[in-house]
Design a protein around this motif. Structure first.
Motif, PDB file in Angstrom:
ATOM      1  N   PHE A 135       0.849  -1.176   0.000  1.00  0.00           N
ATOM      2  CA  PHE A 135       0.000   0.000   0.000  1.00  0.00           C
ATOM      3  C   PHE A 135       0.890   1.233   0.000  1.00  0.00           C
ATOM      4  CE2 PHE A 135       0.940  -0.851   4.379  1.00  0.00           C
ATOM      5  CZ  PHE A 135       1.045   0.401   5.000  1.00  0.00           C
ATOM      6  N   LEU A 136       0.293   2.384  -0.281  1.00  0.00           N
ATOM      7  CA  LEU A 136       1.052   3.628  -0.385  1.00  0.00           C
ATOM      8  C   LEU A 136       0.749   4.539   0.792  1.00  0.00           C
ATOM      9  CD1 LEU A 136       0.863   4.657  -4.157  1.00  0.00           C
ATOM     10  CD2 LEU A 136       2.615   3.328  -2.975  1.00  0.00           C
ATOM     11  N   GLN A 137       1.787   5.222   1.259  1.00  0.00           N
ATOM     12  CA  GLN A 137       1.638   6.339   2.180  1.00  0.00           C
ATOM     13  C   GLN A 137       2.194   7.586   1.485  1.00  0.00           C
ATOM     14  OE1 GLN A 137       3.574   5.145   5.874  1.00  0.00           O
ATOM     15  NE2 GLN A 137       1.605   4.481   6.726  1.00  0.00           N
ATOM     16  N   TYR A 138       1.759   8.736   1.952  1.00  0.00           N
ATOM     17  CA  TYR A 138       2.140   9.985   1.302  1.00  0.00           C
ATOM     18  C   TYR A 138       2.694  10.950   2.346  1.00  0.00           C
ATOM     19  CZ  TYR A 138      -0.838   8.066  -2.361  1.00  0.00           C
ATOM     20  OH  TYR A 138      -1.405   7.254  -3.304  1.00  0.00           O
ATOM     21  N   GLN A 139       3.836  11.555   2.043  1.00  0.00           N
ATOM     22  CA  GLN A 139       4.427  12.537   2.944  1.00  0.00           C
ATOM     23  C   GLN A 139       4.301  13.922   2.301  1.00  0.00           C
ATOM     24  OE1 GLN A 139       8.633  12.142   3.889  1.00  0.00           O
ATOM     25  NE2 GLN A 139       8.253  12.914   5.959  1.00  0.00           N
ATOM     26  N   PRO A 140       3.732  14.886   3.028  1.00  0.00           N
ATOM     27  CA  PRO A 140       3.489  16.214   2.441  1.00  0.00           C
ATOM     28  C   PRO A 140       4.793  16.936   2.123  1.00  0.00           C
ATOM     29  CG  PRO A 140       2.139  15.885   4.407  1.00  0.00           C
ATOM     30  CD  PRO A 140       3.117  14.759   4.364  1.00  0.00           C
ATOM     31  N   GLN A 141       4.710  17.794   1.107  1.00  0.00           N
ATOM     32  CA  GLN A 141       5.786  18.703   0.728  1.00  0.00           C
ATOM     33  C   GLN A 141       5.247  20.126   0.883  1.00  0.00           C
ATOM     34  OE1 GLN A 141       6.580  17.351  -3.267  1.00  0.00           O
ATOM     35  NE2 GLN A 141       8.074  15.822  -2.589  1.00  0.00           N
ATOM     36  N   VAL A 142       6.009  20.978   1.618  1.00  0.00           N
ATOM     37  CA  VAL A 142       5.509  22.274   2.050  1.00  0.00           C
ATOM     38  C   VAL A 142       6.374  23.377   1.458  1.00  0.00           C
ATOM     39  CG1 VAL A 142       4.975  23.718   4.053  1.00  0.00           C
ATOM     40  CG2 VAL A 142       4.676  21.238   4.183  1.00  0.00           C
ATOM     41  N   SER A 143       5.749  24.459   1.009  1.00  0.00           N
ATOM     42  CA  SER A 143       6.476  25.595   0.434  1.00  0.00           C
ATOM     43  C   SER A 143       6.977  26.500   1.559  1.00  0.00           C
ATOM     44  CB  SER A 143       5.579  26.377  -0.516  1.00  0.00           C
ATOM     45  OG  SER A 143       4.519  26.967   0.204  1.00  0.00           O
ATOM     46  N   ALA A 144       7.732  27.551   1.192  1.00  0.00           N
ATOM     47  CA  ALA A 144       8.299  28.466   2.184  1.00  0.00           C
ATOM     48  C   ALA A 144       7.200  29.232   2.920  1.00  0.00           C
ATOM     49  CB  ALA A 144       9.264  29.435   1.497  1.00  0.00           C
ATOM     50  N   ASP A 145       6.059  29.462   2.273  1.00  0.00           N
ATOM     51  CA  ASP A 145       4.958  30.158   2.948  1.00  0.00           C
ATOM     52  C   ASP A 145       3.982  29.184   3.603  1.00  0.00           C
ATOM     53  OD1 ASP A 145       4.009  29.071   0.670  1.00  0.00           O
ATOM     54  OD2 ASP A 145       3.086  30.897  -0.136  1.00  0.00           O
ATOM     55  N   ARG A 146       4.462  27.973   3.862  1.00  0.00           N
ATOM     56  CA  ARG A 146       3.728  26.949   4.628  1.00  0.00           C
ATOM     57  C   ARG A 146       2.468  26.479   3.922  1.00  0.00           C
ATOM     58  NH1 ARG A 146       5.922  25.612   9.674  1.00  0.00           N
ATOM     59  NH2 ARG A 146       7.937  26.661   9.784  1.00  0.00           N
ATOM     60  N   ARG A 147       2.491  26.429   2.582  1.00  0.00           N
ATOM     61  CA  ARG A 147       1.403  25.810   1.832  1.00  0.00           C
ATOM     62  C   ARG A 147       1.810  24.398   1.428  1.00  0.00           C
ATOM     63  NH1 ARG A 147       0.641  27.115  -2.772  1.00  0.00           N
ATOM     64  NH2 ARG A 147       2.497  28.376  -3.192  1.00  0.00           N
ATOM     65  N   ILE A 148       0.854  23.466   1.505  1.00  0.00           N
ATOM     66  CA  ILE A 148       1.121  22.093   1.055  1.00  0.00           C
ATOM     67  C   ILE A 148       1.012  22.085  -0.464  1.00  0.00           C
ATOM     68  CG2 ILE A 148       0.378  19.692   1.126  1.00  0.00           C
ATOM     69  CD1 ILE A 148      -0.686  20.206   3.929  1.00  0.00           C
ATOM     70  N   ILE A 149       2.133  21.831  -1.133  1.00  0.00           N
ATOM     71  CA  ILE A 149       2.153  21.923  -2.598  1.00  0.00           C
ATOM     72  C   ILE A 149       2.162  20.555  -3.263  1.00  0.00           C
ATOM     73  CG2 ILE A 149       3.303  24.162  -2.622  1.00  0.00           C
ATOM     74  CD1 ILE A 149       5.947  22.725  -2.993  1.00  0.00           C
TER      75      ILE A 149
END
Length: 1001
Positions: free
Chosen positions: A763-777
């Motif tokens: 199964f897959l898990q997902y790790q968030p990637q966050v921009s410098a202004d704290r938005r999940i991109i």
């Protein structure tokens, strides 16, 4: 005839001239194009080097600008707080930034009147003012917030040539308070120029916009080579005057007298330009060698063509002389020479041929073959003429000719086709073979029975030799006169006893014949085997009158049988038993151990670093080493033990009947193994060089399990040998059951992987990637394995196994499709529609021929937006067949798929490949992020990756970010995307969607 010879001569001369002119023109065009290509390559090279210098200077200037800005801020803060400028904290700040610049620049601070107050080299008695400097006046008159770079100046404090970078700082009310300056010595720029590889005649120089020399590499010991001197070729002067930002030009009138192709580039961040040039003597050296070779080849070609024409002319003249001689020989030949046309009519005939037919020459011309050939019909004659004409070789046949008086003679005709004055004809030569055929008939009748290829011997009833044939002489070496009157006993080899001969004669008397194999002796003394058959010849009364013996030499077949046996059971190089014979002996030893309840041992011996011998001194010397090792192994064991070679540098020693006790058997095996290690740990002379050798030995006992398969001890010994190698080589190790358990566990993991994919355990898990202004991109998709018995299996455990067994390809395809399905679902929700998914692609999966087609099919099937799919490649995917990699990436880029280079900096980071690849993003490895605040090397590498990405127009993301301090540092360096446990661990889809819904920037 003379006119024809003259025409041929003129044609030969014209051909030679035309060929030489064509070759000269071909060489001229090819060399001209080669020179143009080389000059184009050089122009590209110097342009790239000039760009590299511009980027290097810009990198240094940015570092200086950052330091000046920070000092400016501190100075203005000190003025607001009414702290003296020479405060120790300010002095420490200047010292810190000066050390950070690593001797690139010297920092100083001046007041509003231009007086230097503090900084590098400033003492209490220093009286230096910048008031008359252009950059000082510019800062005083205008507050534009910019860092200014000066032209080349002569420093008043250090007394050296410098370039000054300066910024204005103000009083709290905005009035001009002074400057902070960074003086860069010209030695810094000389160091940048000296780092380029430009060849013996190359040059790199930097001048300011007034053409004052700042730095030059290599240095020139002449007035024009001194720093500060304003100079430059006319071509350079014209380019500077035109204001062009970059250009290439050829200079033939330089200060050092060297012709070059140069690249001019105006520097981005300072009032100066660089010139990089490659010497004509360097880049055209090979081309000039090619010109010399072409001249030599043209001369040789001229000599060859002239010599060939001269030889052809001589051959033509020789052919004319030969033609005249052939006319004479034709009339005087003993054979009947005749030439007929394709209808069988005589065109020309020799006197001998006319005599064979009994007609004069005048009547022979025009006669048809059917008038004298009585053996062939008219249709057969025409068919034979057609066969000769169609054949390209000589045709020989026999027939019968009729003389005018009616007599017939047997003749042998030799015929072949030729072209006579443009007309196809048949040339024939008739030879009278009547007497020869009669003699051959008689001989054939007499010799057919006796002169066969089988050796034959005839004796009388007393075994006295009466006659032998030539084949007998060939086999035994005895001539007929040497054996006639003797008995066959003279050939006895001594290998057969009296009983053998008694049995042979008994069968011969009883049945009248005997056949078998026997060893006899040649005249040379050599003993050889025969396949012999003896028959008794009897008269009308049944009494034996003669014995006839026929035999053949079977030495070669016996040798072949022995060779086949040795090839089947022995190593051809060392003559040791091979694997097949070893397994037979091991099987016998296992049975023997079971009967006598004893123990044996197998020693698996592998030479350490044997490949280096073949690579350094050659395979022949490597074979010598193997032969010497085999002899040493034989000397270390008992005569009843077995030493075998399994292949390459792997040997096996089998020790039988060591002891009934395991410990005693192990002790004795260890003694032999230690003896072998000591014997092999020495220097071997291989040809003209010496090689230091050592070995790794693995030992296992056998005989305690009667039901054990014959190959099991070999496997255990091989595992023990591998453990000895892992222990540092030149070691001896006994088999450890734990090794087998580890291998078994890995095998179970290997087998379980295939079932896991079929049973849906991944199964897959997902790790968030966050921009410098704290938005999940976006998120990164990470595969996980939930084993029904073991629970969660670490990716570090199963991913390497999947790489090795090939499952990584179907597993990677499943991950890709699962991620694309999720991407399509998220596109329907406004809260997740802007998310992208990064999918890791292994090197093995990416190199598949159908990779591009598979990705495109998945995108079409799932309906996922390609622009939201990002493929993460590792550097190992890019170093094999770069052109194919680029084609695949371009094909997917055309669909909108983005590419990220994962773990950048941990592998083979070739900038030459990097700039060619259509990447979108570089990913800083978490190994650099982990200690980025404590390890200057990690910080420098991360900073370099960010600068490099910025130069190449790529985005950057850092993984493994776990603290706010790491995030802040990366953000200050220009990295504006982060991923790590600071924000979130990898999550299931439901948890991730809840996390996104509750996320607050």
């Amino acid at each position: 005839m003379q006119q024809r010879k003259k025409t041929i001569f003129l044609a030969l001369v014209a051909t030679v001239v035309a060929l030489n002119l064509f070759l000269a023109g071909l060489f001229t065009v090819a060399l001209g194009e080669a020179k143009a290509r080389k000059e184009a390559e050089v122009r590209t090279t110097v342009e790239n080097l000039a760009l590299l210098l511009d980027q290097s200077v810009s990198s240094s200037v940015r570092g200086i600008d950052q330091s000046l800005r920070e000092v400016e801020l501190q100075l203005e803060r000190a003025l607001r707080q009414r702290v003296p400028l020479n405060d120790p904290d300010m002095v420490a700040l200047l010292a810190f930034h000066e050390s950070w610049l690593s001797q690139i620049a010297e920092l100083r601070v001046s007041d509003a009147q231009g007086r230097v107050l503090l900084g590098h080299g400033v003492m209490p008695g220093t009286r230096v003012s910048y008031a008359d400097r252009d950059f000082f006046r510019a800062h005083r008159e205008q507050d534009d917030g910019q860092t200014r770079a000066s032209k080349l100046l002569h420093g008043r404090i250090a007394g050296t040539w410098i370039t000054v970078f300066s910024r204005r700082y103000n009083h709290p009310d905005g009035r001009f308070a002074g400057m902070v300056t960074a003086a860069v010595p010209v030695q810094h720029f000389e160091a940048l120029l000296s780092g380029l590889q430009l060849g013996r005649h190359g040059i790199a120089l930097m001048r300011d916009t007034d053409k004052a020399l700042i730095a030059r590499a290599p240095r020139l010991d002449a007035p024009a080579g001194r720093v500060g001197v304003r100079a430059g070729s006319q071509e350079l002067t014209d380019i500077v005057a035109s204001g062009a930002p970059q250009a290439t030009f050829y200079s033939a009138r330089t200060a050092d007298g060297i012709n070059r192709i140069n690249a001019y580039r105006k520097l981005t961040l300072m009032p100066a330009f660089v010139v990089v040039g490659l010497g004509e003597a360097d880049y055209l050296g090979q081309w000039r060698d090619d010109v010399r070779k072409a001249v030599i080849l043209s001369g040789l070609f001229m000599l060859v063509t002239c010599a060939t024409a001269w030889l052809l002319w001589r051959l033509i003249r020789a052919n004319e002389r030969a033609h005249r001689r052939s006319q004479v020989l034709l009339q005087n030949a003993s054979d009947g020479i005749h030439i007929i046309d394709l209808q069988g009519r005589v065109i020309e005939a020799s006197d001998a041929f006319c005599r064979m037919l009994g007609v004069p020459h005048s009547e022979a011309i025009g006669m048809s073959v059917t008038q004298w050939d009585v053996a062939l019909s008219e249709s057969e004659i025409h068919a034979l003429i057609e066969r000769v004409r169609a054949s390209s070789s000589v045709t020989t046949f026999e027939t019968t000719h009729r003389h005018r008086d009616g007599t017939q003679r047997a003749v042998e005709i030799t015929a072949f086709p030729l072209d006579l004055h443009g007309q196809p004809v048949i040339f024939g030569s008739a030879r009278d073979i009547t007497e020869r055929k009669q003699a051959a008939e008689s001989l054939r009748i007499a010799a057919t029975a006796f002169d066969s290829q089988v050796a034959m011997l005839i004796t009388d009833d007393q075994q006295r030799i009466l006659r032998v044939n030539p084949a007998f002489t060939q086999v035994t070496g005895y001539e007929a006169e040497e054996v006639i009157g003797q008995t066959p006993h003279m050939f006895s080899s001594g290998r057969h006893d009296e009983a053998f001969y008694a049995a042979m004669w008994s069968d011969l008397h009883a049945t009248g014949s005997w056949q078998g194999e026997i060893w006899n002796r040649r005249k040379s003394g050599e003993i050889y085997p025969e396949a012999i058959s003896i028959g008794a010849v009897k008269d009308e009364q049944g009494r034996v009158t003669h014995y006839v013996s026929t035999f053949i030499d079977i030495t070669s077949s016996k040798s072949s049988e022995e060779q086949v046996r040795r090839l089947a059971f022995f190593d051809p190089l060392t003559q040791l038993p091979n694997r097949r014979l070893l397994l037979e002996r091991l099987e016998h030893a296992l049975r023997s151990c079971a009967r006598h309840k004893s123990r044996g041992a197998l020693l698996c011996i592998d030479l350490d670093n044997f490949k280096a011998v073949n690579d350094t001194v050659g395979q022949q010397e490597g074979d010598q080493l193997l032969e010497q090792v085999s002899q040493i192994l034989l000397s270390c064991v008992r005569e009843e033990d077995t030493v075998a070679r399994l292949g390459s540098d792997e040997f096996v020693v089998m020790l039988e009947a060591l002891s009934e006790e395991d410990m005693e058997a192990a002790r004795r095996a260890e003694v032999v193994g230690t003896k072998i290690l000591q014997a092999l740990h020495r220097s071997f002379q291989l040809g003209s060089s010496a090689h230091r050798c050592s070995a790794s030995v693995g030992i296992t006992l056998f005989g305690d399990n009667p039901a054990e398969r014959v190959d099991e001890p070999l496997k255990r010994a091989d595992l023990a040998m591998a453990q000895a190698k892992q222990a540092g080589r030149n070691q001896l190790c006994f088999f450890d059951p734990q090794m087998q358990a580890d291998i078994h566990a890995r095998a179970e993991l290997d087998a379980g992987l295939w079932g896991a994919l079929e049973k849906g355990q991944f199964f897959l898990q997902y790790q968030p990637q966050v921009s410098a202004d704290r938005r999940i991109i976006g998120v990164e998709a990470l595969v996980r394995w939930r084993h029904p018995e073991r629970g969660m299996v670490s990716p570090a455990a199963f991913i390497p196994v999947a790489e090795q067994n090939g499952l990584i390809v179907p597993l990677g395809r499943w991950v890709m499709e699962t991620a694309c399905v999720q991407l399509a679902r998220w596109a329907e929700d406004a809260g997740t529609a802007d998310l992208s998914i990064a999918v890791n692609v292994s090197a093995r999966q990416f190199l598949q021929e159908r990779f591009v087609a598979d990705v495109c099919q998945i995108l079409d099937r799932t309906g996922a937006n390609p622009t939201r799919l990002e493929l993460e490649l590792t550097e190992s995917s890019l170093v094999t067949d770069v052109e194919s990699v680029i084609r695949k990436m371009d094909a997917l880029k055309a669909r909108g798929v983005r590419f990220s280079l994962d773990d950048f900096g941990t592998g083979y980071s070739s900038l030459a490949y990097l700039k060619r690849l259509p990447l979108d993003q570089l990913k800083i490895d978490q190994g650099f992020v982990r200690d980025i605040l404590d390890d200057p090397n990690d910080a420098a590498i991360a900073r370099t990756v960010i600068v490099l990405a910025e130069s190449l127009g790529l985005s950057v993301i850092a993984e493994g970010v776990e603290t706010e301090a790491q995030c802040a540092f990366l953000r200050e360096q220009g990295c504006h995307a982060h991923q790590g446990y600071l924000f979130s661990r990898p999550l299931d889809v439901a948890d991730l969607e809840a996390f996104i819904a509750n996320w607050r920037p």
